[in-house]
Motif scaffolding. Structure first.
Motif, PDB file in Angstrom:
ATOM      1  N   SER A 168       9.829   1.187 -13.125  1.00 21.91           N
ATOM      2  CA  SER A 168       8.201   0.651 -13.093  1.00 21.91           C
ATOM      3  C   SER A 168       7.413   1.984 -13.247  1.00 21.91           C
ATOM      4  CB  SER A 168       7.832  -0.060 -12.218  1.00 21.91           C
ATOM      5  OG  SER A 168       6.744  -0.427 -12.329  1.00 21.91           O
ATOM      6  N   PRO A 169       6.602   1.441 -14.453  1.00 26.49           N
ATOM      7  CA  PRO A 169       5.243   2.889 -14.324  1.00 26.49           C
ATOM      8  C   PRO A 169       4.477   2.793 -13.514  1.00 26.49           C
ATOM      9  CG  PRO A 169       4.467   1.255 -15.810  1.00 26.49           C
ATOM     10  CD  PRO A 169       6.001   0.452 -14.718  1.00 26.49           C
ATOM     11  N   VAL A 170       4.462   2.695 -12.360  1.00 31.87           N
ATOM     12  CA  VAL A 170       3.782   2.737 -11.415  1.00 31.87           C
ATOM     13  C   VAL A 170       4.329   3.581  -9.837  1.00 31.87           C
ATOM     14  CG1 VAL A 170       1.951   1.165 -11.689  1.00 31.87           C
ATOM     15  CG2 VAL A 170       4.024   0.498 -10.316  1.00 31.87           C
ATOM     16  N   SER A 171       5.982   3.869 -10.301  1.00 33.03           N
ATOM     17  CA  SER A 171       6.881   3.769  -9.433  1.00 33.03           C
ATOM     18  C   SER A 171       6.464   5.485  -8.897  1.00 33.03           C
ATOM     19  CB  SER A 171       8.334   3.974  -9.862  1.00 33.03           C
ATOM     20  OG  SER A 171       9.197   4.769  -8.936  1.00 33.03           O
ATOM     21  N   VAL A 230      21.217  -0.628   0.371  1.00 32.37           N
ATOM     22  CA  VAL A 230      19.479  -0.736  -0.013  1.00 32.37           C
ATOM     23  C   VAL A 230      18.115  -2.027   0.462  1.00 32.37           C
ATOM     24  CG1 VAL A 230      18.402  -1.535  -2.623  1.00 32.37           C
ATOM     25  CG2 VAL A 230      20.194   0.058  -2.086  1.00 32.37           C
ATOM     26  N   LEU A 231      19.168  -3.592   0.543  1.00 26.66           N
ATOM     27  CA  LEU A 231      18.237  -4.665   0.806  1.00 26.66           C
ATOM     28  C   LEU A 231      18.088  -4.224   2.699  1.00 26.66           C
ATOM     29  CD1 LEU A 231      20.627  -6.881  -0.360  1.00 26.66           C
ATOM     30  CD2 LEU A 231      18.062  -6.871  -0.720  1.00 26.66           C
ATOM     31  N   ALA A 232      18.836  -3.778   3.599  1.00 30.76           N
ATOM     32  CA  ALA A 232      18.748  -3.080   4.604  1.00 30.76           C
ATOM     33  C   ALA A 232      17.132  -2.200   5.394  1.00 30.76           C
ATOM     34  CB  ALA A 232      19.734  -2.524   5.048  1.00 30.76           C
ATOM     35  N   GLN A 233      16.618  -1.589   3.971  1.00 30.25           N
ATOM     36  CA  GLN A 233      15.786  -0.214   4.421  1.00 30.25           C
ATOM     37  C   GLN A 233      14.261  -0.924   5.256  1.00 30.25           C
ATOM     38  OE1 GLN A 233      16.578   3.110   3.055  1.00 30.25           O
ATOM     39  NE2 GLN A 233      18.475   1.901   2.919  1.00 30.25           N
ATOM     40  N   THR A 234      14.508  -0.497   5.840  1.00 32.02           N
ATOM     41  CA  THR A 234      13.534  -0.097   6.639  1.00 32.02           C
ATOM     42  C   THR A 234      11.668  -0.198   6.232  1.00 32.02           C
ATOM     43  OG1 THR A 234      12.761   1.997   7.220  1.00 32.02           O
ATOM     44  CG2 THR A 234      14.479   0.463   8.968  1.00 32.02           C
ATOM     45  N   TYR A 235      11.943   0.662   4.468  1.00 35.40           N
ATOM     46  CA  TYR A 235      11.060   0.826   4.122  1.00 35.40           C
ATOM     47  C   TYR A 235      11.108   0.028   2.807  1.00 35.40           C
ATOM     48  CZ  TYR A 235       7.586   3.769   0.372  1.00 35.40           C
ATOM     49  OH  TYR A 235       6.704   4.151   0.248  1.00 35.40           O
ATOM     50  N   GLN A 236       9.684  -1.080   2.386  1.00 28.84           N
ATOM     51  CA  GLN A 236      10.550  -2.450   1.874  1.00 28.84           C
ATOM     52  C   GLN A 236       9.714  -2.593   0.411  1.00 28.84           C
ATOM     53  OE1 GLN A 236      12.194  -5.501   3.045  1.00 28.84           O
ATOM     54  NE2 GLN A 236      12.101  -3.943   3.834  1.00 28.84           N
ATOM     55  N   ASN A 237       8.790  -1.121  -0.251  1.00 25.22           N
ATOM     56  CA  ASN A 237       7.733  -1.239  -1.440  1.00 25.22           C
ATOM     57  C   ASN A 237       9.285  -0.585  -2.492  1.00 25.22           C
ATOM     58  OD1 ASN A 237       6.119  -1.677  -2.952  1.00 25.22           O
ATOM     59  ND2 ASN A 237       4.829  -0.079  -3.143  1.00 25.22           N
ATOM     60  N   TRP A 238      10.075  -1.170  -2.715  1.00 26.53           N
ATOM     61  CA  TRP A 238      10.809  -0.678  -3.775  1.00 26.53           C
ATOM     62  C   TRP A 238      11.050  -1.345  -4.556  1.00 26.53           C
ATOM     63  CZ3 TRP A 238      15.222  -3.556  -3.297  1.00 26.53           C
ATOM     64  CH2 TRP A 238      15.187  -4.133  -2.489  1.00 26.53           C
ATOM     65  N   GLN A 269       1.015  -1.027  -0.239  1.00 30.83           N
ATOM     66  CA  GLN A 269       0.019   0.247   0.192  1.00 30.83           C
ATOM     67  C   GLN A 269       0.445   0.794   0.299  1.00 30.83           C
ATOM     68  OE1 GLN A 269      -2.040  -1.160   3.528  1.00 30.83           O
ATOM     69  NE2 GLN A 269      -3.909  -1.158   2.270  1.00 30.83           N
ATOM     70  N   GLN A 270       2.213   1.008  -0.102  1.00 31.22           N
ATOM     71  CA  GLN A 270       3.052   1.963   0.342  1.00 31.22           C
ATOM     72  C   GLN A 270       3.291   2.442  -1.116  1.00 31.22           C
ATOM     73  OE1 GLN A 270       6.350   0.173   2.524  1.00 31.22           O
ATOM     74  NE2 GLN A 270       6.020   1.184   4.651  1.00 31.22           N
ATOM     75  N   PRO A 271       3.715   4.022  -1.485  1.00 30.33           N
ATOM     76  CA  PRO A 271       4.023   4.311  -3.101  1.00 30.33           C
ATOM     77  C   PRO A 271       5.781   3.470  -2.928  1.00 30.33           C
ATOM     78  CG  PRO A 271       4.077   6.166  -1.240  1.00 30.33           C
ATOM     79  CD  PRO A 271       4.208   4.989  -1.127  1.00 30.33           C
ATOM     80  N   LEU A 272       5.656   3.229  -4.074  1.00 26.72           N
ATOM     81  CA  LEU A 272       6.648   2.618  -4.921  1.00 26.72           C
ATOM     82  C   LEU A 272       7.689   3.045  -5.144  1.00 26.72           C
ATOM     83  CD1 LEU A 272       7.994  -0.577  -5.674  1.00 26.72           C
ATOM     84  CD2 LEU A 272       7.110   0.321  -8.211  1.00 26.72           C
ATOM     85  N   VAL A 273       8.920   3.158  -4.763  1.00 29.14           N
ATOM     86  CA  VAL A 273      10.343   3.640  -4.973  1.00 29.14           C
ATOM     87  C   VAL A 273      11.423   2.667  -5.675  1.00 29.14           C
ATOM     88  CG1 VAL A 273      12.030   4.677  -4.204  1.00 29.14           C
ATOM     89  CG2 VAL A 273      10.525   4.987  -2.627  1.00 29.14           C
TER      90      VAL A 273
END
Length: 116
Positions: free
Chosen positions: A87-90, A29-37, A5-9
């Motif tokens: 990605s076009p949805v990023s 990058v793998l260690a990010q707390t934000y997961q929608n990337w 549900q978070q915006p794609l980065v």
């Protein structure tokens, strides 16, 4: 909010002969707390182990995609090629140079500020 549900980065690393630091960069990058990337690594005809390192990580995490240029291009062109792979949805984009790393909360804080 779930990661979906978070915006794609889109995280982008255009790289040429980045073997010395690429592992640390990818790990950050793998260690990010934000997961929608999504993570796009654009290899610019490296002659070292850059492609092998990136490929091994892509095998382990489906959010990592490798683009392997068929011919060497200038650094600005390689950055532009990376941008064409988003990605076009990023909703957001973050460049991370191969010899850099980002703190674990980088993407989360970036999205929080941008959304505000």
């Amino acid at each position: 909010m779930s990661p979906q549900q978070q915006p794609l980065v889109s995280v982008l690393t255009p790289v040429y002969n980045g073997e010395a630091h690429l592992t640390e960069c990818i790990e950050s990058v793998l260690a990010q707390t934000y997961q929608n990337w999504e993570y796009i690594i654009v290899n610019n005809c490296s002659t070292d182990r850059t492609l092998a390192i990136a490929t091994e990580y892509a095998r382990q995490d489906s959010r990592i995609r490798i683009v392997n240029n068929s011919e060497f291009v200038s650094a600005p062109r390689n950055h532009n090629l990376a941008l064409t792979r988003i990605s076009p949805v990023s909703k957001y984009c973050k460049f991370v140079q191969a010899d850099d790393l980002i703190f674990p909360t980088c993407l989360a804080e970036m999205v929080q500020v941008a959304d505000a």
